[in-house]
Design a protein around this motif. Structure first.
Motif, PDB file in Angstrom:
ATOM      1  N   PHE A  92       0.822  -1.211   0.000  1.00 15.51           N
ATOM      2  CA  PHE A  92       0.000   0.000   0.000  1.00 15.51           C
ATOM      3  C   PHE A  92       0.859   1.265   0.000  1.00 15.51           C
ATOM      4  O   PHE A  92       0.465   2.302  -0.517  1.00 15.51           O
ATOM      5  CB  PHE A  92      -0.971  -0.003   1.180  1.00 15.51           C
ATOM      6  N   SER A 136       1.514   1.783  -3.460  1.00 14.91           N
ATOM      7  CA  SER A 136       0.339   2.347  -4.138  1.00 14.91           C
ATOM      8  C   SER A 136       0.236   3.852  -3.927  1.00 14.91           C
ATOM      9  O   SER A 136      -0.161   4.584  -4.829  1.00 14.91           O
ATOM     10  CB  SER A 136      -0.943   1.702  -3.619  1.00 14.91           C
ATOM     11  N   VAL A 137       0.551   4.302  -2.724  1.00 16.24           N
ATOM     12  CA  VAL A 137       0.471   5.749  -2.482  1.00 16.24           C
ATOM     13  C   VAL A 137       1.456   6.475  -3.391  1.00 16.24           C
ATOM     14  O   VAL A 137       1.106   7.462  -4.049  1.00 16.24           O
ATOM     15  CB  VAL A 137       0.757   6.093  -1.003  1.00 16.24           C
ATOM     16  N   GLN A 181       2.593   5.468  -6.206  1.00 19.33           N
ATOM     17  CA  GLN A 181       2.104   5.379  -7.589  1.00 19.33           C
ATOM     18  C   GLN A 181       0.949   6.352  -7.830  1.00 19.33           C
ATOM     19  O   GLN A 181       0.796   6.875  -8.933  1.00 19.33           O
ATOM     20  CB  GLN A 181       1.704   3.939  -7.909  1.00 19.33           C
ATOM     21  N   THR A 182       0.157   6.584  -6.791  1.00 15.99           N
ATOM     22  CA  THR A 182      -0.915   7.580  -6.920  1.00 15.99           C
ATOM     23  C   THR A 182      -0.331   8.937  -7.299  1.00 15.99           C
ATOM     24  O   THR A 182      -0.939   9.716  -8.026  1.00 15.99           O
ATOM     25  CB  THR A 182      -1.696   7.702  -5.588  1.00 15.99           C
ATOM     26  N   PHE A 183       0.881   9.186  -6.824  1.00 16.38           N
ATOM     27  CA  PHE A 183       1.569  10.435  -7.152  1.00 16.38           C
ATOM     28  C   PHE A 183       2.530  10.253  -8.331  1.00 16.38           C
ATOM     29  O   PHE A 183       3.503  10.988  -8.469  1.00 16.38           O
ATOM     30  CB  PHE A 183       2.293  10.979  -5.916  1.00 16.38           C
ATOM     31  N   PHE A 243      -5.354  -4.504   7.768  1.00 21.29           N
ATOM     32  CA  PHE A 243      -4.684  -3.501   8.594  1.00 21.29           C
ATOM     33  C   PHE A 243      -5.692  -2.648   9.362  1.00 21.29           C
ATOM     34  O   PHE A 243      -5.399  -2.154  10.452  1.00 21.29           O
ATOM     35  CB  PHE A 243      -3.765  -2.626   7.735  1.00 21.29           C
ATOM     36  N   VAL A 294      -7.706  11.707  -6.731  1.00 24.82           N
ATOM     37  CA  VAL A 294      -6.292  11.762  -7.110  1.00 24.82           C
ATOM     38  C   VAL A 294      -5.888  13.202  -7.425  1.00 24.82           C
ATOM     39  O   VAL A 294      -4.819  13.676  -7.008  1.00 24.82           O
ATOM     40  CB  VAL A 294      -6.007  10.816  -8.299  1.00 24.82           C
ATOM     41  N   LYS A 296      -3.022  15.281  -5.182  1.00 25.63           N
ATOM     42  CA  LYS A 296      -1.833  15.895  -5.779  1.00 25.63           C
ATOM     43  C   LYS A 296      -1.758  17.387  -5.493  1.00 25.63           C
ATOM     44  O   LYS A 296      -0.679  17.952  -5.415  1.00 25.63           O
ATOM     45  CB  LYS A 296      -1.833  15.655  -7.289  1.00 25.63           C
ATOM     46  N   LEU A 312      -4.504  12.624   1.083  1.00 29.10           N
ATOM     47  CA  LEU A 312      -5.059  11.488   0.346  1.00 29.10           C
ATOM     48  C   LEU A 312      -6.433  11.193   0.941  1.00 29.10           C
ATOM     49  O   LEU A 312      -6.530  10.703   2.059  1.00 29.10           O
ATOM     50  CB  LEU A 312      -4.140  10.287   0.515  1.00 29.10           C
ATOM     51  N   TYR A 329      -5.848   6.052   3.804  1.00 31.46           N
ATOM     52  CA  TYR A 329      -4.692   5.166   3.988  1.00 31.46           C
ATOM     53  C   TYR A 329      -5.059   3.686   3.974  1.00 31.46           C
ATOM     54  O   TYR A 329      -4.231   2.841   3.681  1.00 31.46           O
ATOM     55  CB  TYR A 329      -3.965   5.494   5.291  1.00 31.46           C
ATOM     56  N   MET A 332      -6.211   1.671  -0.111  1.00 27.42           N
ATOM     57  CA  MET A 332      -5.301   1.661  -1.250  1.00 27.42           C
ATOM     58  C   MET A 332      -5.661   0.574  -2.261  1.00 27.42           C
ATOM     59  O   MET A 332      -5.316   0.691  -3.435  1.00 27.42           O
ATOM     60  CB  MET A 332      -3.852   1.518  -0.782  1.00 27.42           C
ATOM     61  N   TYR A 380      -7.831   2.439  -4.515  1.00 26.22           N
ATOM     62  CA  TYR A 380      -7.011   3.352  -5.329  1.00 26.22           C
ATOM     63  C   TYR A 380      -6.264   2.572  -6.417  1.00 26.22           C
ATOM     64  O   TYR A 380      -6.180   3.003  -7.559  1.00 26.22           O
ATOM     65  CB  TYR A 380      -5.997   4.107  -4.452  1.00 26.22           C
ATOM     66  N   ASN A 381      -5.708   1.414  -6.016  1.00 27.24           N
ATOM     67  CA  ASN A 381      -5.015   0.562  -6.987  1.00 27.24           C
ATOM     68  C   ASN A 381      -5.901   0.229  -8.162  1.00 27.24           C
ATOM     69  O   ASN A 381      -5.474   0.294  -9.309  1.00 27.24           O
ATOM     70  CB  ASN A 381      -4.605  -0.758  -6.329  1.00 27.24           C
ATOM     71  N   LEU A 441      -6.162   3.183 -10.335  1.00 26.02           N
ATOM     72  CA  LEU A 441      -4.922   3.483 -11.063  1.00 26.02           C
ATOM     73  C   LEU A 441      -4.660   2.469 -12.168  1.00 26.02           C
ATOM     74  O   LEU A 441      -4.139   2.806 -13.235  1.00 26.02           O
ATOM     75  CB  LEU A 441      -3.724   3.506 -10.092  1.00 26.02           C
TER      76      LEU A 441
END
Lengths: 459, 459
Positions: free
Chosen positions: A173, A176-177, A179-181, B173, B375, B379, B384, B421, B424, B427-428, B431
């Motif tokens: 993860f 992944s963070v 990669q998000t950036f 987690f 995203v 940025k 996040l 957090y 992800m 998010y993955n 992406l």
């Protein structure tokens, strides 16, 4: 009348530092210079240009300029997540039953999850300003890589991150963070560099190390046109940028009519510690105050408490300049059971010199004790700390418990560098009681020391 | 002269709200009362005592008390992580090229990672004060479970969390964080309750749902001596506690001489939305101002925009009282490809009534558009966001882009409820472009509506 002290104190935007403070300008004796490993002569700015962007090379070598203006663009970025709060740990104090007053400066309130962003944005800004094509770096636990990815994304600058392979696998993860950036993440050692291929040949199953990832990132930078390398700790420039932590802390404490008797920071490469202590160390160097300053490091990677003060490479592959620092030897790799971060073999040359000259103390703590402190802290203060940060918590709790014994109401300031959201595997192993401690034997350390570079006339 | 508006505004500790605001006290028409499913009569405080602790049952039913004092102990806890900042999204505005002024209230700065802690600490406090032995609850994405674990740990109160099985498996987690705070986590459906066993018999491979986890938690609470059940959204008491978000926001905006033209919140059960809008809705109800108020919900779980305003159960197992609300039917489960949170079939009765009476608008957005906004925001603004929160970001960006077209410099306030957090995986999938959208068909919804309870004389 005594001021009422709030739980959290935030400076106003106007109170944010407009300059970084360069601790070297006030040191009685300077750290020994970085050496070019080819000729053992002090590295020049021109030699550093191949690796670092120009402005950062100058900051690295400038021992006299006391304050550096923070460029407007960096101040603008800082304003998005700074000031970080200075927090009075009322609930922790109560749980400990200590008369000590505990304050902490909390740097985890941004996506990168740590103080690393303070230097990342500066390094990305100068690279962009110089018109570079991209940057390379390494990351271990991932805090630095995340911070730099965030900063590079903001400035539209490509970034290649060599991530220590064991972290790459254990922390998907984190990856992944980054990669998000938009960062490109390569597990290290890799076959994208000569040094990586060599390490893989010798040890195909290695999980990698920070020192090895540094070697790969440096090689990639110097062999890719328009690229430079950036580093998140150890360097003088990083300590300079991180001085915002200490400067904000000091201003906030002044507003409360407080001054710390003890300043405590966790110590890996020294980025947070050097930044947090900067203005307090200045007072000490100038004879204005005499706070105790304590570095807390892992017992499994004890560079200050058991390392040698010697010239060493900053990386495993021996491609960087040589720095005079407390080091366990650039081949030293902490035991695989070490989950607590701060796994770098060396230590900032500035901090090493200050420690050597008696301005700073250091203690080494075992990781089960560190996680014990982390869990106690999380339950009392609503922040789940990074394992790295929890070293400082451990140090602060130990000092607060001494105050309980002696009845002294000392003022303790520590740095809470970041959050532990990506470290739950380590927390799990603590909670499930499978976490163990490991202390390297004297024989192990002697073996590592024996590989320190031989430098004619010096060591 | 126009005030200079900082990036982040923090109230001082003295400015923190000392009372919660009860929106119901100012509503022209009240929401229809909760009904006891056994006799279809309005639920009484005494009937609620079996499920909720007494003080919370009173708060649930009190439609007239305008302000409730926040107990000292809860204020003390709030001070650890509040005030949350009101942030001017200068960098997002610039990236969008909009004349709109965008503000957001950021609630993610605590270990639970979201605004849920505001109500969790209140509910844990009242339970402790009543001398209860423990609490049960459910959690989906995990934000509520984490917040309640943190609050219960602080008050030394045992906690059992039924965690939707698919989240339990996909978010190990999240589970670890709750365990760090000593909570017992049970994947739902489980064989620890009758309702869980029944669901497992019918569908052994189900990944569970929030509605089902609620049923199990309620059953466990009423069948365990000294235990009560707590819920993190939907309920009137939760909206009451969450009013701190809106009250702080309004005070901060007043300091900047600002008033929002548009207030935007993400909408699942309504906890954040109801809290954020509370004082602005009060102005609207009292004719003092007329801000647009917009709820943003997922297109895959569109309770406000496509649901029925009807009495329904709050849970899948049909053990709770009946609430009059916008609902998709308590058997509705969002498509498994939905990763964006906000997956509850119903909506806060208070918000449902306000929406029904025309005080609030609602829009439904697809999740790929939500993650696109997330995203972009990450940025530009160094945070996040949680997928849930990103619905509000999407809404705010869409309104800001309309301002760009019309040239209007509207003031937009949205709620940034938390961090991503632990999201992800979602998010993955965004992406890697494997994320898809899903909109339930009219037939699907009609089928779900057909199972709404029949209530003689009412529906």
């Amino acid at each position: 009348m005594k001021k009422k002290i709030p739980h959290r104190l935030y400076l106003s935007e106007d109170q944010l530092p407009k300059q970084w403070y360069n601790l070297r300008a006030d040191m009685k004796e300077l750290p020994d210079p970085m050496l070019n490993p080819a000729n053992f002569q002090p590295a020049t700015a021109e030699e550093l240009y191949a690796v670092f962007c120009n402005e950062l090379a100058h900051q690295e070598l400038d021992n006299t300029t006391r304050y550096f203006d923070i460029p407007e663009e960096i101040q603008e970025f800082y304003k998005m997540y700074r000031p970080s709060p200075l927090i009075r740990a009322y609930h922790l104090e109560k749980a400990l039953g200590t008369p000590a007053k505990i304050y902490y400066k909390y740097e985890g309130n941004n996506t990168s999850g740590s103080h690393k962003l303070n230097s990342a944005v500066a390094q990305a800004y100068y690279a962009k300003k110089q018109g570079l094509s991209g940057l390379t770096t390494e990351t271990g636990a991932g805090q630095w890589g995340t911070a730099l990815a965030e900063a590079c994304s903001y400035f539209n600058l490509p970034l290649i991150v060599y991530m220590v392979k064991v972290s790459y696998e254990q922390k998907p993860f984190r990856k992944s963070v980054m990669q998000t950036f938009d960062a490109q993440i390569i597990p290290s050692p890799s076959n994208t560099t000569n040094v990586g291929r060599k390490i893989l040949e010798q040890n195909p199953n290695t999980g990698g190390s920070l020192g090895c990832a540094i070697s790969e990132a440096v090689e990639k930078a110097v062999s890719t046109p328009g690229y430079r390398y950036v580093l998140g700790s150890v360097l003088n420039q990083v300590l300079l940028h991180q001085s915002v932590i200490g400067l904000e802390s000091k201003t906030a404490l002044e507003m409360l009519d407080e001054y710390p008797d003890i300043v405590i920071g966790c110590a890996g490469g020294g980025s947070n510690l050097g930044g947090l202590i900067a203005p307090f160390m200045q007072d000490k160097l100038l004879g204005k105050a005499s706070p105790r300053i304590i570095a807390v490091e892992p017992a499994s990677c004890p560079s200050l408490t058991r390392g040698k003060y010697a010239y060493d490479f900053c990386d495993t592959g021996k491609v960087t300049p040589l720095a005079k620092m407390y080091t366990l030897g650039c081949g030293f790799i902490p035991s695989p059971n070490h989950a607590g971060g701060l796994r770098y073999h060396g230590m900032s040359p500035v901090l090493s010199k200050l420690y050597h000259d008696g301005y700073m103390e250091a203690v080494a703590v075992e990781q089960t004790k560190v996680f014990e402190a982390a869990v106690l802290f999380a339950k009392q203060e609503t922040i789940l700390p990074a394992p790295e940060s929890a070293h400082a918590i451990r140090g602060a709790i130990d000092e607060a418990l001494k105050c309980k014994e002696t009845g002294e109401a000392k003022t303790i300031l520590f740095g809470l560098t970041g959050t532990g959201y990506f470290d739950m595997t380590a927390y799990n192993s603590y909670l499930e009681q499978t976490m163990t401690d490991f202390i390297p034997s004297d024989e192990d350390l002697q073996k590592a020391f024996s590989q320190l570079p031989k430098i004619p006339g010096i060591q």
